[in-house]
Scaffold this motif. Structure first.
Motif, PDB file in Angstrom:
ATOM      1  N   ALA A 167      15.686  11.731  -6.981  1.00  0.00           N
ATOM      2  CA  ALA A 167      15.385  12.877  -6.112  1.00  0.00           C
ATOM      3  C   ALA A 167      14.120  12.596  -5.300  1.00  0.00           C
ATOM      4  CB  ALA A 167      15.206  14.141  -6.956  1.00  0.00           C
ATOM      5  N   TYR A 168      13.177  11.888  -5.915  1.00  0.00           N
ATOM      6  CA  TYR A 168      11.933  11.527  -5.222  1.00  0.00           C
ATOM      7  C   TYR A 168      12.256  10.731  -3.970  1.00  0.00           C
ATOM      8  CZ  TYR A 168       7.227   9.459  -4.674  1.00  0.00           C
ATOM      9  OH  TYR A 168       6.012   9.060  -4.203  1.00  0.00           O
ATOM     10  N   TRP A 169      13.073   9.698  -4.123  1.00  0.00           N
ATOM     11  CA  TRP A 169      13.368   8.838  -2.969  1.00  0.00           C
ATOM     12  C   TRP A 169      14.222   9.531  -1.938  1.00  0.00           C
ATOM     13  CZ3 TRP A 169       9.811   5.673  -2.754  1.00  0.00           C
ATOM     14  CH2 TRP A 169       9.287   5.100  -3.909  1.00  0.00           C
ATOM     15  N   GLU A 170      15.074  10.421  -2.421  1.00  0.00           N
ATOM     16  CA  GLU A 170      15.885  11.171  -1.456  1.00  0.00           C
ATOM     17  C   GLU A 170      15.015  12.041  -0.587  1.00  0.00           C
ATOM     18  OE1 GLU A 170      19.259  13.342  -2.985  1.00  0.00           O
ATOM     19  OE2 GLU A 170      20.141  11.434  -3.644  1.00  0.00           O
ATOM     20  N   ARG A 192      -5.586   1.279  -9.216  1.00  0.00           N
ATOM     21  CA  ARG A 192      -5.522   0.593  -7.921  1.00  0.00           C
ATOM     22  C   ARG A 192      -4.201  -0.145  -7.745  1.00  0.00           C
ATOM     23  NH1 ARG A 192     -11.627  -1.776  -7.630  1.00  0.00           N
ATOM     24  NH2 ARG A 192     -12.496  -0.091  -6.374  1.00  0.00           N
ATOM     25  N   THR A 193      -3.802  -0.818  -8.817  1.00  0.00           N
ATOM     26  CA  THR A 193      -2.526  -1.553  -8.744  1.00  0.00           C
ATOM     27  C   THR A 193      -1.369  -0.602  -8.492  1.00  0.00           C
ATOM     28  OG1 THR A 193      -3.434  -3.110 -10.344  1.00  0.00           O
ATOM     29  CG2 THR A 193      -1.050  -3.167 -10.008  1.00  0.00           C
ATOM     30  N   ALA A 194      -1.361   0.504  -9.230  1.00  0.00           N
ATOM     31  CA  ALA A 194      -0.258   1.464  -9.095  1.00  0.00           C
ATOM     32  C   ALA A 194      -0.246   2.068  -7.692  1.00  0.00           C
ATOM     33  CB  ALA A 194      -0.377   2.553 -10.146  1.00  0.00           C
ATOM     34  N   LEU A 195      -1.441   2.387  -7.176  1.00  0.00           N
ATOM     35  CA  LEU A 195      -1.518   2.953  -5.819  1.00  0.00           C
ATOM     36  C   LEU A 195      -0.956   1.970  -4.795  1.00  0.00           C
ATOM     37  CD1 LEU A 195      -5.008   4.725  -5.607  1.00  0.00           C
ATOM     38  CD2 LEU A 195      -2.745   5.787  -5.377  1.00  0.00           C
ATOM     39  N   GLY A 196      -1.344   0.708  -4.955  1.00  0.00           N
ATOM     40  CA  GLY A 196      -0.832  -0.314  -4.037  1.00  0.00           C
ATOM     41  C   GLY A 196       0.683  -0.359  -4.058  1.00  0.00           C
ATOM     42  N   LYS A 197       1.253  -0.311  -5.261  1.00  0.00           N
ATOM     43  CA  LYS A 197       2.712  -0.396  -5.374  1.00  0.00           C
ATOM     44  C   LYS A 197       3.392   0.830  -4.754  1.00  0.00           C
ATOM     45  CE  LYS A 197       2.930  -3.046  -9.688  1.00  0.00           C
ATOM     46  NZ  LYS A 197       3.399  -3.007 -11.077  1.00  0.00           N
ATOM     47  N   ILE A 198       2.903   2.001  -5.128  1.00  0.00           N
ATOM     48  CA  ILE A 198       3.627   3.198  -4.686  1.00  0.00           C
ATOM     49  C   ILE A 198       3.522   3.360  -3.165  1.00  0.00           C
ATOM     50  CG2 ILE A 198       1.772   4.941  -5.008  1.00  0.00           C
ATOM     51  CD1 ILE A 198       5.458   5.498  -5.818  1.00  0.00           C
ATOM     52  N   LEU A 199       2.355   3.043  -2.603  1.00  0.00           N
ATOM     53  CA  LEU A 199       2.226   3.217  -1.151  1.00  0.00           C
ATOM     54  C   LEU A 199       3.058   2.182  -0.402  1.00  0.00           C
ATOM     55  CD1 LEU A 199      -1.536   4.257  -0.870  1.00  0.00           C
ATOM     56  CD2 LEU A 199       0.496   5.707  -0.681  1.00  0.00           C
ATOM     57  N   ASP A 200       3.172   1.007  -0.955  1.00  0.00           N
ATOM     58  CA  ASP A 200       4.067   0.020  -0.333  1.00  0.00           C
ATOM     59  C   ASP A 200       5.523   0.485  -0.408  1.00  0.00           C
ATOM     60  OD1 ASP A 200       2.026  -1.547   0.408  1.00  0.00           O
ATOM     61  OD2 ASP A 200       2.313  -3.091  -1.126  1.00  0.00           O
ATOM     62  N   LEU A 201       5.868   1.073  -1.551  1.00  0.00           N
ATOM     63  CA  LEU A 201       7.243   1.583  -1.662  1.00  0.00           C
ATOM     64  C   LEU A 201       7.489   2.690  -0.647  1.00  0.00           C
ATOM     65  CD1 LEU A 201       7.764   1.672  -5.544  1.00  0.00           C
ATOM     66  CD2 LEU A 201       8.953   0.226  -3.898  1.00  0.00           C
ATOM     67  N   GLU A 202       6.476   3.527  -0.460  1.00  0.00           N
ATOM     68  CA  GLU A 202       6.610   4.600   0.534  1.00  0.00           C
ATOM     69  C   GLU A 202       6.860   4.024   1.923  1.00  0.00           C
ATOM     70  OE1 GLU A 202       6.793   7.744   0.147  1.00  0.00           O
ATOM     71  OE2 GLU A 202       6.031   8.123  -1.869  1.00  0.00           O
ATOM     72  N   LEU A 203       6.098   2.996   2.277  1.00  0.00           N
ATOM     73  CA  LEU A 203       6.298   2.362   3.587  1.00  0.00           C
ATOM     74  C   LEU A 203       7.687   1.753   3.674  1.00  0.00           C
ATOM     75  CD1 LEU A 203       2.884   0.623   4.330  1.00  0.00           C
ATOM     76  CD2 LEU A 203       3.967   2.453   5.643  1.00  0.00           C
ATOM     77  N   ALA A 204       8.101   1.135   2.565  1.00  0.00           N
ATOM     78  CA  ALA A 204       9.418   0.490   2.572  1.00  0.00           C
ATOM     79  C   ALA A 204      10.523   1.510   2.816  1.00  0.00           C
ATOM     80  CB  ALA A 204       9.645  -0.248   1.248  1.00  0.00           C
ATOM     81  N   VAL A 205      10.416   2.679   2.161  1.00  0.00           N
ATOM     82  CA  VAL A 205      11.481   3.669   2.338  1.00  0.00           C
ATOM     83  C   VAL A 205      11.483   4.175   3.785  1.00  0.00           C
ATOM     84  CG1 VAL A 205      10.316   5.809   1.679  1.00  0.00           C
ATOM     85  CG2 VAL A 205      12.709   5.567   1.216  1.00  0.00           C
ATOM     86  N   MET A 206      10.294   4.288   4.354  1.00  0.00           N
ATOM     87  CA  MET A 206      10.238   4.756   5.740  1.00  0.00           C
ATOM     88  C   MET A 206      10.815   3.724   6.701  1.00  0.00           C
ATOM     89  SD  MET A 206       6.725   6.831   5.959  1.00  0.00           S
ATOM     90  CE  MET A 206       6.402   8.105   4.763  1.00  0.00           C
TER      91      MET A 206
END
Ligand code: ADP
Length: 382
Positions: free
Chosen positions: A87-90, A139-153
């Motif tokens: 649901a998050y990614w949707e 920091r590591t987790a933030l890097g991952k999640i924000l990259d995933l956000e960019l990827a989905v966009m």
């Protein structure tokens, strides 16, 4: 709906080695970050509004920003609180679709995301600077999640591009088909027309029969008109170059566009306009198409107005109506062929308007009419 997005993101999560540790780290930052979400949203939109080109994309301007900040706070909250499930990614995918729809160039997303990257890193430091291990995990987790956000966009842009490509392919096949079908239909229509002519001389005084013959004649005209539009779309009819009085062109166009009694038509400012050079038949087509759309939109009760003025070496003609205006989803592709929202539309009218205006060295633009409705502005060099 976004079945594609789900599998892609499951895969991406695996790729960045998304883990339970990351989820815990983000949740551990969440509490400290909540009071700062509003500030982060402010920083984010301040940055955009200071950038002229990016600001221009936010069509509603500052008035819309208040609403966007609320959405941004919810976005940040979910970013750190999870759950990072389907649901998050949707939901993220839906937000991405909005970016595509409003035509936000994708390169802005990186700069904008960096505002959050910096802001969240600052909050993480304030909260965990005396716990270097936890700070590192966050920091590591933030890097991952924000990259995933960019990827989905980016993915939403890719989907859009693929859809566009499919449309272009459809168009080129369509063009070839139309060329031959349109051409071949002219012959049977010609035969019908001749027979109709002969029948008219034979039916005598039968009024009902006459009425039906009239109707057949009318519909023949419609069918021929559609074919002309289709053929015009795929080949460039040679452009005549003569002095054209726009008052005559518009008068001619207004005379052929049928409108219900409840729709008024006003022509203003046509006398004394400078002449333009061009093709009167094709220019008439421009205004027939715009007026037909305007009357359709304003029906059954409303007003259509054409306002003309000389404008710095050019002539500007506005065709306005009091209908609903063009919805935001259609707007971006408004002048592309085959874009239509009408049951019986083919979506060639505005594409032709644009083509003809541009071949005259002019342009056409859409804007919302103040007070509601649509406004199309055609500019032609005087
Ligand atoms: P068609 O009339 O066959 O749909 P057009 O290219 O003329 O093709 O128009 C494309 C679409 O643009 C329409 O289906 C409609 O959604 C929108 N549109 C055009 N003119 C107007 C208008 N005056 N008001 C609202 N929507 C309009």
């Amino acid at each position: 709906m976004s079945g594609v997005a789900e599998t892609v993101f499951d895969e991406l999560k695996r790729y960045v080695r998304w883990s339970e540790t990351d989820e815990q780290a983000l949740r551990s930052l969440h509490g400290a970050a909540v009071p700062q979400f509003q500030l982060l949203a402010e920083e984010f939109y301040d940055r955009i509004l200071k950038h002229e080109e990016a600001r221009a994309v936010l069509a509603g301007g500052e008035s819309q920003v208040g609403h966007l900040k609320v959405t941004m706070v919810a976005w940040l909250d979910r970013l750190l609180a999870g759950p990072w499930d389907e649901a998050y990614w949707e939901q993220r995918y839906r937000i991405g679709r909005v970016h595509v729809r409003i035509g936000l160039p994708q390169h802005y997303m990186f700069g904008a995301m960096n505002v959050h990257r910096t802001g969240l890193a600052r909050i993480a430091y304030e909260r965990f600077h005396d716990d270097p291990d936890e700070l590192q995990r966050v920091r590591t987790a933030l890097g991952k999640i924000l990259d995933l956000e960019l990827a989905v966009m980016l993915h939403t842009y890719r989907d859009d591009l693929l859809a566009q490509q499919a449309r272009v392919e459809r168009l080129s096949t369509f063009g070839q088909l139309v060329g031959s079908i349109g051409h071949d239909l002219r012959n049977p229509l010609g035969v019908i027309e001749t027979s109709l002519y002969i029948l008219r001389t034979r039916i005598g005084e039968d009024d009902r029969a006459k009425k039906h013959l009239d109707r057949i004649g009318e519909q023949l005209g419609v069918a021929n008109g559609i074919i002309t539009n289709l053929l015009d779309m795929i080949r460039n009819r040679p452009l005549a170059r003569e002095r054209v009085a726009l008052a005559e062109v518009l008068g001619g166009a207004a005379a052929v566009v049928k409108r219900p009694a409840g729709v008024s038509l006003d022509l203003e400012g046509l006398d004394g306009l400078p002449a333009v050079e061009g093709d009167p038949v094709q220019l008439r087509q421009v205004f027939v198409n715009l007026l037909e759309n305007a009357v359709f939109a304003a029906s059954p009760e409303g007003a259509v107005a054409v306002r003309a003025r000389a404008d710095d070496g050019a002539v500007a003609l506005e065709v306005e109506d009091t209908g609903p205006g063009v919805d935001s989803a259609t707007r971006r592709r408004l002048f592309e062929p085959l874009i239509t929202t009408k049951d019986k539309g083919i979506g060639l009218g505005l594409a032709l308007v644009k083509r003809i205006a541009e071949r005259h060295g002019g342009s056409v633009e859409y804007s919302d009419r103040p007070g509601g409705g649509a406004r199309f502005t055609v500019r032609l060099p005087a």
